[in-house]
Design a protein around this motif. Sequence first.
Motif, PDB file in Angstrom:
ATOM      1  N   HIS A 108       8.172   7.202   2.334  1.00 21.91           N
ATOM      2  CA  HIS A 108       9.086   7.278   3.474  1.00 21.91           C
ATOM      3  C   HIS A 108       8.266   7.825   4.644  1.00 21.91           C
ATOM      4  CE1 HIS A 108      12.564   6.709   0.753  1.00 21.91           C
ATOM      5  NE2 HIS A 108      11.818   7.394  -0.088  1.00 21.91           N
ATOM      6  N   CYS A 109       7.714   6.913   5.420  1.00 18.15           N
ATOM      7  CA  CYS A 109       6.749   7.276   6.458  1.00 18.15           C
ATOM      8  C   CYS A 109       7.445   7.447   7.807  1.00 18.15           C
ATOM      9  CB  CYS A 109       5.650   6.213   6.534  1.00 18.15           C
ATOM     10  SG  CYS A 109       4.840   5.883   4.951  1.00 18.15           S
ATOM     11  N   LYS A 110       6.626   7.566   8.838  1.00 22.23           N
ATOM     12  CA  LYS A 110       7.148   7.751  10.185  1.00 22.23           C
ATOM     13  C   LYS A 110       7.967   6.549  10.619  1.00 22.23           C
ATOM     14  CE  LYS A 110       4.451   9.335  13.410  1.00 22.23           C
ATOM     15  NZ  LYS A 110       3.273   9.512  14.285  1.00 22.23           N
ATOM     16  N   ASN A 111       8.887   6.778  11.539  1.00 24.38           N
ATOM     17  CA  ASN A 111       9.721   5.730  12.132  1.00 24.38           C
ATOM     18  C   ASN A 111      10.569   5.002  11.100  1.00 24.38           C
ATOM     19  OD1 ASN A 111       8.493   6.287  14.662  1.00 24.38           O
ATOM     20  ND2 ASN A 111       6.767   4.952  14.131  1.00 24.38           N
ATOM     21  N   GLY A 112      10.883   5.666   9.992  1.00 26.56           N
ATOM     22  CA  GLY A 112      11.771   5.086   8.997  1.00 26.56           C
ATOM     23  C   GLY A 112      11.160   3.979   8.161  1.00 26.56           C
ATOM     24  N   VAL A 113       9.826   3.879   8.130  1.00 23.34           N
ATOM     25  CA  VAL A 113       9.175   2.826   7.346  1.00 23.34           C
ATOM     26  C   VAL A 113       9.176   3.218   5.863  1.00 23.34           C
ATOM     27  CG1 VAL A 113       7.035   1.535   6.977  1.00 23.34           C
ATOM     28  CG2 VAL A 113       7.737   2.169   9.290  1.00 23.34           C
ATOM     29  N   VAL A 114       9.739   2.347   5.028  1.00 20.86           N
ATOM     30  CA  VAL A 114       9.816   2.587   3.583  1.00 20.86           C
ATOM     31  C   VAL A 114       9.037   1.485   2.864  1.00 20.86           C
ATOM     32  CG1 VAL A 114      11.349   2.829   1.589  1.00 20.86           C
ATOM     33  CG2 VAL A 114      12.078   3.669   3.826  1.00 20.86           C
ATOM     34  N   SER A 115       8.155   1.894   1.958  1.00 18.62           N
ATOM     35  CA  SER A 115       7.336   0.923   1.221  1.00 18.62           C
ATOM     36  C   SER A 115       7.369   1.256  -0.259  1.00 18.62           C
ATOM     37  CB  SER A 115       5.882   0.933   1.728  1.00 18.62           C
ATOM     38  OG  SER A 115       5.829   0.651   3.105  1.00 18.62           O
ATOM     39  N   GLU A 116       7.172   0.207  -1.082  1.00 17.83           N
ATOM     40  CA  GLU A 116       7.155   0.379  -2.524  1.00 17.83           C
ATOM     41  C   GLU A 116       5.903  -0.272  -3.093  1.00 17.83           C
ATOM     42  OE1 GLU A 116      10.799  -1.311  -3.902  1.00 17.83           O
ATOM     43  OE2 GLU A 116      12.018   0.414  -3.306  1.00 17.83           O
ATOM     44  N   GLY A 117       5.731  -0.142  -4.403  1.00 21.40           N
ATOM     45  CA  GLY A 117       4.562  -0.725  -5.067  1.00 21.40           C
ATOM     46  C   GLY A 117       3.294  -0.014  -4.648  1.00 21.40           C
ATOM     47  N   GLU A 118       2.208  -0.775  -4.484  1.00 21.26           N
ATOM     48  CA  GLU A 118       0.939  -0.174  -4.086  1.00 21.26           C
ATOM     49  C   GLU A 118       1.025   0.438  -2.690  1.00 21.26           C
ATOM     50  OE1 GLU A 118      -2.078   0.512  -5.528  1.00 21.26           O
ATOM     51  OE2 GLU A 118      -0.876   0.123  -7.295  1.00 21.26           O
ATOM     52  N   ASN A 119       1.792  -0.192  -1.799  1.00 20.12           N
ATOM     53  CA  ASN A 119       1.960   0.368  -0.455  1.00 20.12           C
ATOM     54  C   ASN A 119       2.811   1.629  -0.468  1.00 20.12           C
ATOM     55  OD1 ASN A 119       0.414  -1.590   0.825  1.00 20.12           O
ATOM     56  ND2 ASN A 119       2.146  -2.992   1.022  1.00 20.12           N
ATOM     57  N   GLY A 120       3.536   1.857  -1.560  1.00 18.75           N
ATOM     58  CA  GLY A 120       4.333   3.069  -1.674  1.00 18.75           C
ATOM     59  C   GLY A 120       3.491   4.312  -1.888  1.00 18.75           C
ATOM     60  N   ARG A 121       2.198   4.146  -2.120  1.00 12.60           N
ATOM     61  CA  ARG A 121       1.287   5.278  -2.321  1.00 12.60           C
ATOM     62  C   ARG A 121       0.804   5.878  -1.003  1.00 12.60           C
ATOM     63  NH1 ARG A 121      -1.685   5.733  -7.199  1.00 12.60           N
ATOM     64  NH2 ARG A 121      -1.043   4.288  -8.828  1.00 12.60           N
ATOM     65  N   LYS A 122       0.994   5.169   0.117  1.00 13.69           N
ATOM     66  CA  LYS A 122       0.312   5.638   1.319  1.00 13.69           C
ATOM     67  C   LYS A 122       1.205   5.582   2.553  1.00 13.69           C
ATOM     68  CE  LYS A 122      -1.837   1.083   1.969  1.00 13.69           C
ATOM     69  NZ  LYS A 122      -3.105   0.366   2.032  1.00 13.69           N
ATOM     70  N   CYS A 123       0.836   6.407   3.528  1.00 12.30           N
ATOM     71  CA  CYS A 123       1.454   6.403   4.860  1.00 12.30           C
ATOM     72  C   CYS A 123       0.332   6.451   5.895  1.00 12.30           C
ATOM     73  CB  CYS A 123       2.383   7.600   5.042  1.00 12.30           C
ATOM     74  SG  CYS A 123       3.998   7.419   4.253  1.00 12.30           S
ATOM     75  N   SER A 124       0.500   5.720   6.973  1.00 10.75           N
ATOM     76  CA  SER A 124      -0.529   5.654   8.018  1.00 10.75           C
ATOM     77  C   SER A 124      -0.007   6.233   9.325  1.00 10.75           C
ATOM     78  CB  SER A 124      -0.967   4.201   8.213  1.00 10.75           C
ATOM     79  OG  SER A 124      -1.457   3.652   7.004  1.00 10.75           O
ATOM     80  N   ASN A 125      -0.932   6.383  10.275  1.00 13.13           N
ATOM     81  CA  ASN A 125      -0.616   6.879  11.629  1.00 13.13           C
ATOM     82  C   ASN A 125       0.060   8.253  11.594  1.00 13.13           C
ATOM     83  OD1 ASN A 125      -1.591   4.447  12.777  1.00 13.13           O
ATOM     84  ND2 ASN A 125       0.376   3.471  12.343  1.00 13.13           N
ATOM     85  N   ILE A 126      -0.454   9.131  10.732  1.00 17.12           N
ATOM     86  CA  ILE A 126       0.113  10.476  10.628  1.00 17.12           C
ATOM     87  C   ILE A 126      -0.655  11.406  11.569  1.00 17.12           C
ATOM     88  CG2 ILE A 126       0.599  12.400   9.080  1.00 17.12           C
ATOM     89  CD1 ILE A 126       0.582  10.419   6.778  1.00 17.12           C
ATOM     90  N   SER A 127       0.056  12.030  12.456  1.00 13.40           N
ATOM     91  CA  SER A 127      -0.560  12.994  13.367  1.00 13.40           C
ATOM     92  C   SER A 127      -0.450  14.395  12.781  1.00 13.40           C
ATOM     93  CB  SER A 127       0.132  12.944  14.732  1.00 13.40           C
ATOM     94  OG  SER A 127       0.100  11.632  15.252  1.00 13.40           O
TER      95      SER A 127
END
Length: 843
Positions: free
Chosen positions: A443-462
């Motif tokens: 559950h990343c910034k701006n409400g972006v939700v990802s699952e699977g392999e992409n569920g392991r990571k979040c980008s553009n974190i300040s």
Amino acid sequence: AIYSKRVCGEKGNIPSLSPITIEPRSVPHELTCKHGGLNRLLTLQGLCCTTAHSDSASSSLFVFHPEGNECINANAKYCGECIQAGAKCGWCKDPNFLKQGETVSTRCDELQSLIKRGCAEAEIENPHGTHKIIKDKPVTNRSKGAEKLKPEDITQIQPQKLSLTLRSGEPQSFNLKFKRAEDYPIDLYYLMDLSYSMKDDLENVKNLGTSLRVEMSKITSDFRIGFGSFVEKTVMPYISTTPAKLLNPCTGDQNCTSPFSYKNVLKLTEDGKKFNTLVGQQHISGNLDSPEGGFDAIMQVAVCGEQIGWRNVTRLLVFSTDAGFHFAGDGKLGGIVLPNDGKCHLENNVYTMSHYYDYPSIAHLVQKLSDNNIQTIFAVTEEFQPVYQELKNLIPKSAVGTLSANSSNVINLIIDAYNSLSSEVILENSKLPEGVTIAYTSHCKNGVVSEGENGRKCSNISIGDEVMFSISVTSKGCPKQGKPETIKIKPLGFTEEVEITLNFICECECHKEGVKNSPKCHFGNGTYECGACKCNEGRVGRKCECSSNDVATEDMDRTCRKDNGTDICSNNGDCVCGTCECKKRDNPEERYSGPYCECDNFNCDRSGNKLCGGHGRCECRVCICDPMWTGSACDCSLDNSTCMATNKQICNGRGTCECGICKCTNPKFQGPTCETCPTCPGVCVEHKECVQCRAFGTGEKKDTCEQDCSYFHLIKVKDRDKLPQPNDASYPLMHCKERDTNDCWFYYTYAVNNNTEKEVHVVETQDCPAGPDIIPIVAGVVAGIVLIGLALLLIWKLLMIIHDRREFAKFEKEKMNAKWDTGENPIYKSAVTTVVNPKYEGK
């Protein structure tokens, strides 16, 4: 669940497409069938699914054979084995639960099925997993310039420790919070290639310490820097081993230092000036081939934590070179065959085993960098950018930048790479125990939700941003040892981690109350637990009454026959210890029973393709009907309310009520309560307006047609000959002829068919009185006008011709009567002169 399909009754040409998906509904074992290829809804009726078509004559029945109930398929002999079969499985520990002919394994079934079969909920063993947070220190909220904290006092991940108790097939979930801390300490180690081609770059690095410290102070107040260098393994063919070349590997008058594999020049320090001083004392060396021994150096930097001075903070390794790299296997060229052991071999800050161990493999390097939380920045020349880009794809949390001749560009490269690496968080877990799986949802910034392999990571974190991960851990069965296991989850490139202790539910609670060598198990031949006997090795039977060597004797088989002429256990079971144990069916609702497995609950009469009409239960192949139902298939209702007409008479007084359906004695009357009379006078007038609006869109009801006139099925025919006739139909019908407001006649028939559906056949064209034919009249008028005009024109022309002829005759007559003098004019001279050639003889 995906079910296999076979057609069990096909009336139409339905393509055979599979698979067909069967979805469970709220009622136990009631299913909705969906045919993916045909995109039709299928309704389960007993064992078959029927397709829904617009044409009822084109229906098909499909029989489904399920892949199986995992609880039944487990064939569990005791409670612990049952609960490991799946999360839906329960074990009935009621001692009196089993019926004659049922095996011990039938105690294991889905919960709703056990309850339906008569097991009280209190008697069902169905343990559930749990999760418990042990250490939950909040993430650090601190801004730059605040009180300085030790690295170990800074928390970026929460929780830090928890315990999960796993039941097979039942996932346990928890949330993991990550927040980049302000002013987090950074350790940066600059590892440089000192082969001769890097001479210019060495000059740029000599002032890097103080400059980089100034720039990094904008990011963190706690920054340390170190320096190391590498060239190549000190064996042929990588370097020249002649004595002169070992002293000075460079040609001409160039003064170079002796070749070496790797040197730790400066341990991580806060003193930028010391960095500049020591780097300024370094000299270029040389080797023979283009690829360098950088992997040896990276391995030592990663594993020699004490000598390098790594702290538990952000660790950055800047790898600077203008060439490629050797990797595992290349050492054979120098006679080195031992794989790299991944251990530290620094003596006096020099790698001493380069001639003994091969280069590390990329996978080995990735593992060590990950284990030691080191993020790598490859500063390489533009020529080798593609090579290191591929290497970056293999090494998580790494970056590639272009090495230039300007020291300020090197600093910008390092800062840009650091910002890029630190703005992405990637979760990694340690090796999982056998049968354990883990799933991530970010559950990343701006409400972006990802699952699977992409569920392991979040980008553009300040810095200061907070992200959340939902982590689900599932176990299938129990590990062989059944002991607690520990796994760890951590963000790549960070030292913090979450420690998770996994406990496994491998036995039921009632297992603790088991009685070994219980007298209930045939003189102590088993352990009595959870309502059943768990037999000792070599013993079989419901009460462990037989030896496994004596299971199939002739005397025992005799007691499993209903009489001498029948099969053993009616061919529906196995004879175990002289007692029939009935076979299991794929459908958990279907069972054989009886002392000889002669009974079942699925071979009773059916009605509407439903067992016992859906109004009873099947016991030993006989339907036991529900109240108010009777018949061999429980398809005859004893309730007369469905036969009650609107005048409160049974079947309108014109029939008898049989099984809840009216049988009309007067053939004129039809319908569910014998109130419909399609041939009675007045039917045509009654339905006239609705037929008119439905068929032709006219009449008084054309505006309310959909609301008032949808009670019958309309069928259009081309002409009156196509209307159904009384002799052709198996039910009474009425022929109607009605006239509308335009004096047009329309024809239709009204009937109620055998399915009590009202049908209207109507001629699609109306019979209207013929009106004047406008086109011939207009054509005649136009033609008449044209003809009259032509006639008048011809008459005028004729009169003009007659008049001209008379005038011409009169002129001729006057001309004849005229007398003129024909004498010549004496003054006239002819304009023609005739000359005769005197020599012309007329020839």
